[in-house]
Design a protein around this motif. Structure first.
Motif, PDB file in Angstrom:
ATOM      1  N   HIS A 114       0.950  -1.422  -0.026  1.00  0.00           N
ATOM      2  CA  HIS A 114       0.159   0.135  -0.062  1.00  0.00           C
ATOM      3  C   HIS A 114       1.013   1.397  -0.193  1.00  0.00           C
ATOM      4  CE1 HIS A 114      -3.426  -2.598   0.570  1.00  0.00           C
ATOM      5  NE2 HIS A 114      -3.033  -2.878   1.753  1.00  0.00           N
ATOM      6  N   LEU A 115       1.968   1.283   0.774  1.00  0.00           N
ATOM      7  CA  LEU A 115       2.823   2.449   0.663  1.00  0.00           C
ATOM      8  C   LEU A 115       3.466   2.754  -0.719  1.00  0.00           C
ATOM      9  CD1 LEU A 115       4.886   1.703   3.768  1.00  0.00           C
ATOM     10  CD2 LEU A 115       4.140   3.832   3.572  1.00  0.00           C
ATOM     11  N   LEU A 116       3.645   1.772  -1.576  1.00  0.00           N
ATOM     12  CA  LEU A 116       4.412   1.731  -2.828  1.00  0.00           C
ATOM     13  C   LEU A 116       3.085   2.124  -3.592  1.00  0.00           C
ATOM     14  CD1 LEU A 116       6.584  -1.231  -3.139  1.00  0.00           C
ATOM     15  CD2 LEU A 116       7.189   1.105  -2.520  1.00  0.00           C
ATOM     16  N   GLN A 117       2.012   1.666  -3.479  1.00  0.00           N
ATOM     17  CA  GLN A 117       0.948   2.273  -4.245  1.00  0.00           C
ATOM     18  C   GLN A 117       0.562   3.616  -4.197  1.00  0.00           C
ATOM     19  OE1 GLN A 117      -2.069  -0.689  -2.439  1.00  0.00           O
ATOM     20  NE2 GLN A 117      -2.943  -1.028  -4.553  1.00  0.00           N
ATOM     21  N   ALA A 118       0.782   4.062  -3.116  1.00  0.00           N
ATOM     22  CA  ALA A 118       0.512   5.464  -2.642  1.00  0.00           C
ATOM     23  C   ALA A 118       1.643   6.538  -3.218  1.00  0.00           C
ATOM     24  CB  ALA A 118       0.395   5.685  -1.356  1.00  0.00           C
ATOM     25  N   TYR A 119       2.926   5.872  -3.364  1.00  0.00           N
ATOM     26  CA  TYR A 119       3.997   6.616  -3.528  1.00  0.00           C
ATOM     27  C   TYR A 119       4.831   6.585  -4.554  1.00  0.00           C
ATOM     28  CZ  TYR A 119       2.963   9.039   0.889  1.00  0.00           C
ATOM     29  OH  TYR A 119       2.214   9.867   1.772  1.00  0.00           O
ATOM     30  N   ALA A 120       4.674   5.150  -5.398  1.00  0.00           N
ATOM     31  CA  ALA A 120       5.700   4.952  -6.500  1.00  0.00           C
ATOM     32  C   ALA A 120       4.800   4.360  -7.747  1.00  0.00           C
ATOM     33  CB  ALA A 120       6.480   3.876  -5.979  1.00  0.00           C
ATOM     34  N   GLU A 122       4.645   4.360 -12.465  1.00  0.00           N
ATOM     35  CA  GLU A 122       5.148   4.308 -13.677  1.00  0.00           C
ATOM     36  C   GLU A 122       6.304   5.533 -13.689  1.00  0.00           C
ATOM     37  OE1 GLU A 122       6.099   2.276 -17.000  1.00  0.00           O
ATOM     38  OE2 GLU A 122       4.251   1.641 -15.669  1.00  0.00           O
ATOM     39  N   GLY A 123       7.529   5.052 -13.899  1.00  0.00           N
ATOM     40  CA  GLY A 123       8.597   6.166 -14.445  1.00  0.00           C
ATOM     41  C   GLY A 123       9.323   6.204 -13.182  1.00  0.00           C
ATOM     42  N   ASP A 124       8.881   5.921 -12.122  1.00  0.00           N
ATOM     43  CA  ASP A 124       9.560   6.058 -10.711  1.00  0.00           C
ATOM     44  C   ASP A 124      10.582   4.932 -10.485  1.00  0.00           C
ATOM     45  OD1 ASP A 124       7.866   8.337 -10.372  1.00  0.00           O
ATOM     46  OD2 ASP A 124       6.285   7.415  -9.009  1.00  0.00           O
ATOM     47  N   GLU A 125      11.541   5.237  -9.438  1.00  0.00           N
ATOM     48  CA  GLU A 125      12.266   4.415  -9.005  1.00  0.00           C
ATOM     49  C   GLU A 125      12.255   4.022  -7.365  1.00  0.00           C
ATOM     50  OE1 GLU A 125      16.144   5.341 -12.212  1.00  0.00           O
ATOM     51  OE2 GLU A 125      16.095   5.902  -9.997  1.00  0.00           O
ATOM     52  N   VAL A 126      12.444   2.892  -7.231  1.00  0.00           N
ATOM     53  CA  VAL A 126      12.433   2.437  -5.941  1.00  0.00           C
ATOM     54  C   VAL A 126      13.880   1.728  -5.327  1.00  0.00           C
ATOM     55  CG1 VAL A 126      11.243   0.951  -3.910  1.00  0.00           C
ATOM     56  CG2 VAL A 126      10.011   2.061  -5.675  1.00  0.00           C
ATOM     57  N   LEU A 127      14.306   2.528  -4.174  1.00  0.00           N
ATOM     58  CA  LEU A 127      15.775   2.192  -4.106  1.00  0.00           C
ATOM     59  C   LEU A 127      15.931   1.206  -2.878  1.00  0.00           C
ATOM     60  CD1 LEU A 127      19.049   2.587  -4.620  1.00  0.00           C
ATOM     61  CD2 LEU A 127      18.584   4.474  -2.939  1.00  0.00           C
ATOM     62  N   PHE A 128      16.654   0.217  -3.030  1.00  0.00           N
ATOM     63  CA  PHE A 128      16.969  -0.893  -1.767  1.00  0.00           C
ATOM     64  C   PHE A 128      18.179  -1.592  -2.095  1.00  0.00           C
ATOM     65  CE2 PHE A 128      13.849  -2.546  -4.548  1.00  0.00           C
ATOM     66  CZ  PHE A 128      14.439  -3.733  -5.004  1.00  0.00           C
ATOM     67  N   ALA A 129      18.639  -2.200  -0.870  1.00  0.00           N
ATOM     68  CA  ALA A 129      19.838  -2.988  -0.877  1.00  0.00           C
ATOM     69  C   ALA A 129      19.648  -4.133  -1.383  1.00  0.00           C
ATOM     70  CB  ALA A 129      20.578  -2.859   0.492  1.00  0.00           C
ATOM     71  N   ALA A 145       6.666   0.569 -10.721  1.00  0.00           N
ATOM     72  CA  ALA A 145       7.827   1.453 -10.607  1.00  0.00           C
ATOM     73  C   ALA A 145       9.030   0.286 -10.887  1.00  0.00           C
ATOM     74  CB  ALA A 145       8.124   1.799  -9.087  1.00  0.00           C
ATOM     75  N   THR A 146      10.214   0.963 -11.092  1.00  0.00           N
ATOM     76  CA  THR A 146      11.364   0.402 -11.246  1.00  0.00           C
ATOM     77  C   THR A 146      12.172  -0.085 -10.177  1.00  0.00           C
ATOM     78  OG1 THR A 146      11.596   1.235 -13.683  1.00  0.00           O
ATOM     79  CG2 THR A 146      13.423   0.485 -12.733  1.00  0.00           C
ATOM     80  N   PRO A 147      12.732  -1.358  -9.725  1.00  0.00           N
ATOM     81  CA  PRO A 147      13.698  -1.497  -8.484  1.00  0.00           C
ATOM     82  C   PRO A 147      15.175  -0.973  -8.831  1.00  0.00           C
ATOM     83  CG  PRO A 147      12.841  -3.667  -9.617  1.00  0.00           C
ATOM     84  CD  PRO A 147      12.213  -2.233 -10.579  1.00  0.00           C
ATOM     85  N   VAL A 148      15.764  -0.348  -7.846  1.00  0.00           N
ATOM     86  CA  VAL A 148      16.971   0.012  -8.214  1.00  0.00           C
ATOM     87  C   VAL A 148      17.728  -0.701  -6.757  1.00  0.00           C
ATOM     88  CG1 VAL A 148      18.778   1.745  -8.284  1.00  0.00           C
ATOM     89  CG2 VAL A 148      16.608   2.074  -9.489  1.00  0.00           C
ATOM     90  N   THR A 149      18.736  -1.550  -7.070  1.00  0.00           N
ATOM     91  CA  THR A 149      19.518  -2.238  -6.303  1.00  0.00           C
ATOM     92  C   THR A 149      20.724  -1.795  -6.001  1.00  0.00           C
ATOM     93  OG1 THR A 149      19.929  -4.210  -7.647  1.00  0.00           O
ATOM     94  CG2 THR A 149      17.817  -4.323  -6.310  1.00  0.00           C
ATOM     95  N   VAL A 150      21.571  -1.758  -4.928  1.00  0.00           N
ATOM     96  CA  VAL A 150      22.565  -1.653  -4.432  1.00  0.00           C
ATOM     97  C   VAL A 150      23.064  -2.562  -3.729  1.00  0.00           C
ATOM     98  CG1 VAL A 150      24.271  -0.025  -3.150  1.00  0.00           C
ATOM     99  CG2 VAL A 150      22.205   0.901  -4.409  1.00  0.00           C
ATOM    100  N   PRO A 151      24.456  -3.354  -4.024  1.00  0.00           N
ATOM    101  CA  PRO A 151      24.772  -4.555  -3.319  1.00  0.00           C
ATOM    102  C   PRO A 151      25.212  -4.153  -1.661  1.00  0.00           C
ATOM    103  CG  PRO A 151      26.013  -4.229  -5.613  1.00  0.00           C
ATOM    104  CD  PRO A 151      25.178  -2.978  -5.335  1.00  0.00           C
ATOM    105  N   LEU A 152      25.059  -4.985  -1.185  1.00  0.00           N
ATOM    106  CA  LEU A 152      25.485  -5.097   0.294  1.00  0.00           C
ATOM    107  C   LEU A 152      26.996  -4.948   0.381  1.00  0.00           C
ATOM    108  CD1 LEU A 152      23.410  -7.968   1.819  1.00  0.00           C
ATOM    109  CD2 LEU A 152      22.985  -5.494   1.969  1.00  0.00           C
ATOM    110  N   ARG A 170      14.586  10.414 -10.349  1.00  0.00           N
ATOM    111  CA  ARG A 170      13.023   9.523 -10.529  1.00  0.00           C
ATOM    112  C   ARG A 170      12.891   8.883  -9.066  1.00  0.00           C
ATOM    113  NH1 ARG A 170      14.416   5.616 -15.248  1.00  0.00           N
ATOM    114  NH2 ARG A 170      12.289   4.947 -14.592  1.00  0.00           N
ATOM    115  N   THR A 171      13.844   8.797  -8.161  1.00  0.00           N
ATOM    116  CA  THR A 171      13.794   8.065  -6.975  1.00  0.00           C
ATOM    117  C   THR A 171      12.435   8.633  -6.282  1.00  0.00           C
ATOM    118  OG1 THR A 171      16.246   7.673  -6.994  1.00  0.00           O
ATOM    119  CG2 THR A 171      14.745   7.277  -5.007  1.00  0.00           C
ATOM    120  N   ARG A 172      11.452   7.873  -5.941  1.00  0.00           N
ATOM    121  CA  ARG A 172      10.466   8.255  -5.011  1.00  0.00           C
ATOM    122  C   ARG A 172      10.374   7.550  -3.620  1.00  0.00           C
ATOM    123  NH1 ARG A 172       5.991   9.954  -7.186  1.00  0.00           N
ATOM    124  NH2 ARG A 172       5.560  10.623  -4.945  1.00  0.00           N
ATOM    125  N   VAL A 173      10.917   6.490  -3.688  1.00  0.00           N
ATOM    126  CA  VAL A 173      11.001   5.580  -2.541  1.00  0.00           C
ATOM    127  C   VAL A 173      12.299   4.814  -2.076  1.00  0.00           C
ATOM    128  CG1 VAL A 173      10.067   3.731  -1.028  1.00  0.00           C
ATOM    129  CG2 VAL A 173       8.474   5.099  -2.497  1.00  0.00           C
TER     130      VAL A 173
END
Length: 380
Positions: A114-120, A122-129, A145-152, A170-173
């Motif tokens: 629901h958080l992602l529904q509300a805030y991300a 098409e065209g947005d990026e979601v960042l996480f490790a 949205a598009t996942p953007v991952t950063v290695p641990l 483009r990072t929204r979350v």
């Protein structure tokens, strides 16, 4: 115009492949391409295994929770409180916030959706490790949205400097998992504050604290205190782990009212059942007993970690109710070895990377340690 089917000789049916018919509906390409969420193995019910694959509590529900469920069972013909009002108020009081700062849902995974529904979108990026909780990329894609991952880092921690550098227009979350599932380390206050200082306040930061109750490191970030410093922060929590309500599905998010209101609008009506609400309230009221249970799990975690390290395993710090065995390409072989024990030991594999093992009861942990010692002897 309706086209009649061609006539067939009496008593004969044409092959299914020759029958004309409409094309079937097709899902959106992004949905069709989603990876499947892989739950922890369950094993054969006829021969109960040692199930250390799903980060569940090794203990059953508290007596007070069982009683609350029994009472709620007499009302299952009625719809539950749609907004989970009493539960929301109890959670708010537990954390020291206002009810408007809390939204409950059917498990923290649903609340995250629901958080992602509300805030991300098409065209947005979601960042996480990465690696982190495997639902993150799936829910991001479902939101469009598009996942953007950063290695641990090499010691299985969030690389907060690299994550901050990965933020774009483009990072929204941005999602932070502390303790990180499946590797175990939690974010320190210094790491968290460095990240927040580098990220624009237009980016929603979600601090996923699913394993908060098992944290013992005093340097780990204090989520509620951080809320007072950061207006773009939301905490994500669950009753599935330390509270032992995994089957009932109750989770929640906490944050500023302005951030929470749009999430509440996305929550499926009546998604938290009446029995689940009653059990969660009873669990909050049994806080001292649950803290004691969490302490027992932590003591077992430390015992398991010490034993494994003494036996030659290199294991990252864990602040959750699990440990991470980074065995890489030997993952499949180790899983097969554990599954071949009597009784079998079920763990959570991540192909080519490693194995996450839940901290179970002392008896279960002893069986695990013995099996891993046999593995070390076989492969050493």
């Amino acid at each position: 115009m309706l086209v009649p089917m061609p006539s067939e000789p009496s008593g004969q049916t044409p092959p299914a492949s020759s029958l004309p018919g409409p094309s079937l509906p097709t899902p959106l390409p992004a949905i069709a391409a989603l990876p499947a969420y892989v739950p922890g193995a369950r094993g054969d019910a006829a021969v109960p295994p040692i199930k250390l694959s799903s980060n569940e509590s090794p203990d059953g529900p508290l007596p007070s929770v069982t009683a609350a469920l029994a009472d709620a069972g007499g009302l299952i013909h009625r719809y539950p409180d749609m907004a989970a009002s009493e539960l929301t108020a109890r959670i708010a009081a537990h954390i020291g916030r206002e009810p408007a700062h809390v939204v409950a849902g059917a498990g923290s995974v649903a609340v995250l959706a629901h958080l992602l529904q509300a805030y991300a979108g098409e065209g947005d990026e979601v960042l996480f490790a990465w690696r982190s909780f495997e639902a993150y990329p799936i829910l991001t894609r479902i939101a469009g949205a598009t996942p953007v991952t950063v290695p641990l880092t090499a010691d299985a921690r969030h690389d907060v400097e690299a994550m901050a550098a990965a933020v774009t227009d483009r990072t929204r979350v941005a999602m932070l998992c502390s303790p990180n599932n499946p590797t175990g380390p939690a974010l320190t206050t210094a790491e968290f504050e460095a990240f927040m200082a580098a990220v624009p306040t237009r980016v929603l930061v979600i601090l996923d604290e699913a394993y908060l109750e098992y944290v013992t490191d005093p340097d780990v970030v204090d989520g509620p205190a951080a809320l007072d410093r950061h207006p773009n922060l939301v905490l994500l929590r669950t009753f599935s782990k330390a509270y032992g309500l995994a089957s009932l599905r109750v989770g929640y998010a906490v944050g500023p009212e302005a951030l929470i209101a749009p999430v509440r609008a996305c929550v499926t009506p009546f998604s938290v059942s009446g029995p689940a609400q009653s059990a969660a309230i009873a669990s909050l009221e049994a806080g001292d007993e649950l803290v004691e249970r969490a302490h027992t799990v932590v003591a077992e975690r430390e015992r398991v970690l010490a034993a494994l390290r003494a036996d030659g395993w290199s294991i990252p710090d864990s602040q959750g109710n699990f440990v991470w065995l980074a065995v890489g390409e030997d993952t499949g072989a180790l899983v097969a070895h554990l599954g071949g024990q009597q009784p079998s030991i079920l763990v959570r594999p991540f192909a080519g990377e490693g194995v996450r093992v839940t901290v179970g009861s002392p008896r279960e942990n002893d069986a695990l340690l013995a099996a891993l010692a046999r593995w070390q002897g076989r492969t050493g």
